[in-house]
Design an enzyme around this catalytic site. Structure first.
Site, PDB file in Angstrom:
ATOM      1  NE  ARG A 188       6.758 -16.614   6.253  1.00 33.86           N
ATOM      2  CZ  ARG A 188       5.962 -16.869   5.246  1.00 33.86           C
ATOM      3  NH1 ARG A 188       6.372 -17.577   4.227  1.00 33.86           N
ATOM      4  NH2 ARG A 188       4.747 -16.413   5.233  1.00 33.86           N
ATOM      5  CE  LYS A 227     -10.186  -7.525  -9.268  1.00 32.12           C
ATOM      6  NZ  LYS A 227      -9.767  -8.666 -10.073  1.00 32.12           N
ATOM      7  N   GLY A 262      -2.744 -16.621   2.809  1.00 30.97           N
ATOM      8  CA  GLY A 262      -3.940 -17.436   2.567  1.00 30.97           C
ATOM      9  C   GLY A 262      -4.540 -17.997   3.837  1.00 30.97           C
ATOM     10  N   GLY A 305      -1.154 -10.369   2.673  1.00 32.93           N
ATOM     11  CA  GLY A 305       0.014  -9.903   1.930  1.00 32.93           C
ATOM     12  C   GLY A 305       0.205  -8.404   1.830  1.00 32.93           C
TER      13      GLY A 305
HETATM   14  P1  AMP Z   1      -5.970  -6.863  -1.986  1.00 30.86           P
HETATM   15  O1  AMP Z   1      -4.881  -7.766  -2.459  1.00 30.86           O
HETATM   16  O2  AMP Z   1      -7.336  -7.257  -2.395  1.00 30.86           O
HETATM   17  O3  AMP Z   1      -5.856  -6.559  -0.489  1.00 30.86           O
HETATM   18  O4  AMP Z   1      -5.762  -5.483  -2.749  1.00 30.86           O
HETATM   19  C1  AMP Z   1      -4.643  -4.674  -2.573  1.00 30.86           C
HETATM   20  C2  AMP Z   1      -4.548  -3.710  -3.723  1.00 30.86           C
HETATM   21  O5  AMP Z   1      -5.692  -2.908  -3.765  1.00 30.86           O
HETATM   22  C3  AMP Z   1      -3.377  -2.788  -3.610  1.00 30.86           C
HETATM   23  O6  AMP Z   1      -2.475  -3.093  -4.644  1.00 30.86           O
HETATM   24  C4  AMP Z   1      -3.969  -1.397  -3.826  1.00 30.86           C
HETATM   25  O7  AMP Z   1      -3.243  -0.615  -4.737  1.00 30.86           O
HETATM   26  C5  AMP Z   1      -5.322  -1.710  -4.421  1.00 30.86           C
HETATM   27  N1  AMP Z   1      -6.291  -0.652  -4.158  1.00 30.86           N
HETATM   28  C6  AMP Z   1      -6.678  -0.173  -2.986  1.00 30.86           C
HETATM   29  N2  AMP Z   1      -7.554   0.843  -3.149  1.00 30.86           N
HETATM   30  C7  AMP Z   1      -7.736   1.006  -4.474  1.00 30.86           C
HETATM   31  C8  AMP Z   1      -8.540   1.871  -5.274  1.00 30.86           C
HETATM   32  N3  AMP Z   1      -9.341   2.786  -4.715  1.00 30.86           N
HETATM   33  N4  AMP Z   1      -8.486   1.709  -6.610  1.00 30.86           N
HETATM   34  C9  AMP Z   1      -7.684   0.794  -7.161  1.00 30.86           C
HETATM   35  N5  AMP Z   1      -6.908  -0.059  -6.471  1.00 30.86           N
HETATM   36  C10 AMP Z   1      -6.932   0.050  -5.130  1.00 30.86           C
END
Ligand code: AMP
Length: 400
Positions: A39, A200, A380, A357
């Protein structure tokens, strides 16, 4: 917010002027040393340019999350030391960002010199967007430059109130980020695709909703695809999912369909009995997930399908991994699609912008970060932009 109103300092005569630069010096520090200076390296050309043009440069930034008062754990001093080594001449450091220490440091600057002021968040007024605190900051400069896109989603004194008190400009990194984001969301080359993964649906509802109204192909992977399957009555075994958000998933699907945005879900998936490195895994059709298994990645058919869709698109926006990429072997989906997107970008057939991230970590793991058109490290702020929201720190620069 009229982004065409953003002004840069490119043609401004900064000679002898005190230029306050709001930077993002929030870099990882371990045992009093900066452990990743990426950065800082990106900030240097802009800062050095101002110095070479004879500005007296005053750098301000937040660092970590102190509780509105001085906390030695969150001093910017080691960051200022690391930055100093990258600049044409070392930076002075002031032990406070306002008051006598700051005033003295700024008064001592000769044209072409630079000072870094202590953590803005040592004052509660920063996060409160306090007008009085902003006034004290404004007294240290003649011109304000915001070069911290990653802090632009917060209406803080250094990103909002200060910009009302001085002639306010957009810094080169901030402009670069906005140009990249506009190239994929405002007037992109069509067809456009978004790859949205991650754990999620619930954390990305506004992103999915906004993108479903903008892109031509919405490729969904990762844990969030499970909720879309569940919403359609598909058995997903022990997979991570959010039953409370199946209605939302259906709404997003309907909204996409209404404007002919194709939602692409994985045809096959990699499953394992538990979320664990080296867990025995197998590939199954997405509609045939065994009850005792969980989906941890997209399968080879899905990868081929995603890559085929991308090969016919001209613009790609990517946020979120397609699987649990941190644990072996569940990174293949993310890695292979990222490599195909990187290759298309290199060949000049795709403009690819990624951010958020975990996405940066995933692209780093795939070894393709350098080959995307642009990779944003602004977590963010990047997501809020994808949500279609007005970022206060950017709006503040478009007032004048
Ligand atoms: P996010 O911060 O919402 O972008 O989520 C990222 C996280 O989602 C990472 O740590 C991945 O390990 C997790 N992830 C992605 N696909 C899956 C899955 N099929 N089941 C569980 N965790 C997942």
């Amino acid at each position: 917010m009229d982004l065409d109103k953003l002004k840069t300092t490119d043609t401004l005569d900064v000679k002898g002027k005190r230029v306050i630069v709001r930077a993002d010096l929030n870099v990882p520090v371990k045992d009093g040393k900066v452990s990743d200076a990426t950065r800082l390296e990106r900030l240097v050309p802009g800062l050095a340019g101002l110095m070479q043009r004879g500005a007296r440069v005053v750098v301000i930034s937040h660092f970590g999350r102190p509780k509105g008062g001085p906390d030695p754990q969150y001093t910017l001093r080691p960051v200022a030391d690391a930055l100093s080594k990258l600049l044409p001449q070392p930076a002075a450091f002031a032990g406070d960002c306002v008051g006598e220490a700051a005033q003295n440091a700024v008064a001592a600057l000769k044209p072409g010199q630079i000072a870094v002021l202590e953590n803005l968040r040592f004052h509660a007024g920063e996060e409160k967007n306090d007008a009085e605190f902003a006034k004290q900051l404004a007294a240290l400069g003649d011109v304000f430059v915001n070069d911290a896109f990653s802090a632009a989603h917060r209406a803080h004194a250094s990103t909002d109130a200060l910009a009302r008190l001085l002639p306010a400009y957009a810094g080169p990194l901030l402009m670069e980020e906005i140009t990249a984001l506009r190239s994929v969301l405002d007037k992109p080359q069509r067809p456009t695709a978004a790859v949205i993964g991650g754990a999620k649906v619930s954390t990305k509802i506004p992103v999915l909703t906004n993108l479903a109204a903008k892109v031509d192909k919405l490729i969904i992977g990762g844990g969030m695809a499970n909720t879309f399957f569940l919403a359609q009555g598909v058995n997903i075994g022990k997979s991570l999912a959010e039953p409370d958000f199946t209605k939302t998933a259906l709404e997003i699907m309907h909204a996409a369909k209404a404007r002919s945005c194709e939602i692409v879900l994985p045809a096959d998936v990699v499953v394992a009995p538990k979320f664990e490195a080296g867990a025995p895994s197998k590939t199954v059709p997405a509609l045939e997930v065994p009850s005792d298994q969980m989906i941890l990645d997209v399968g080879p058919k899905a990868i081929a399908h995603y890559n085929d869709v991308l090969s016919r698109c001209k613009t790609l926006l990517w946020n979120g991994p397609l699987g649990a990429f941190e644990i072996d072997p569940f990174g293949e989906g993310t890695f292979q699609v990222a490599r195909a997107a990187a290759a298309a970008t290199k060949a000049g057939t795709l403009v690819s912008v990624a951010g958020g991230g975990d996405t940066v970590a995933a692209l780093n793991a795939a070894g393709v970060t350098d080959q995307f058109s642009y990779v944003s490290t602004a977590g963010g702020a990047f997501l809020e932009w994808l949500e279609g929201r007005t970022l206060p720190g950017i709006a503040a620069l478009t007032r004048g």
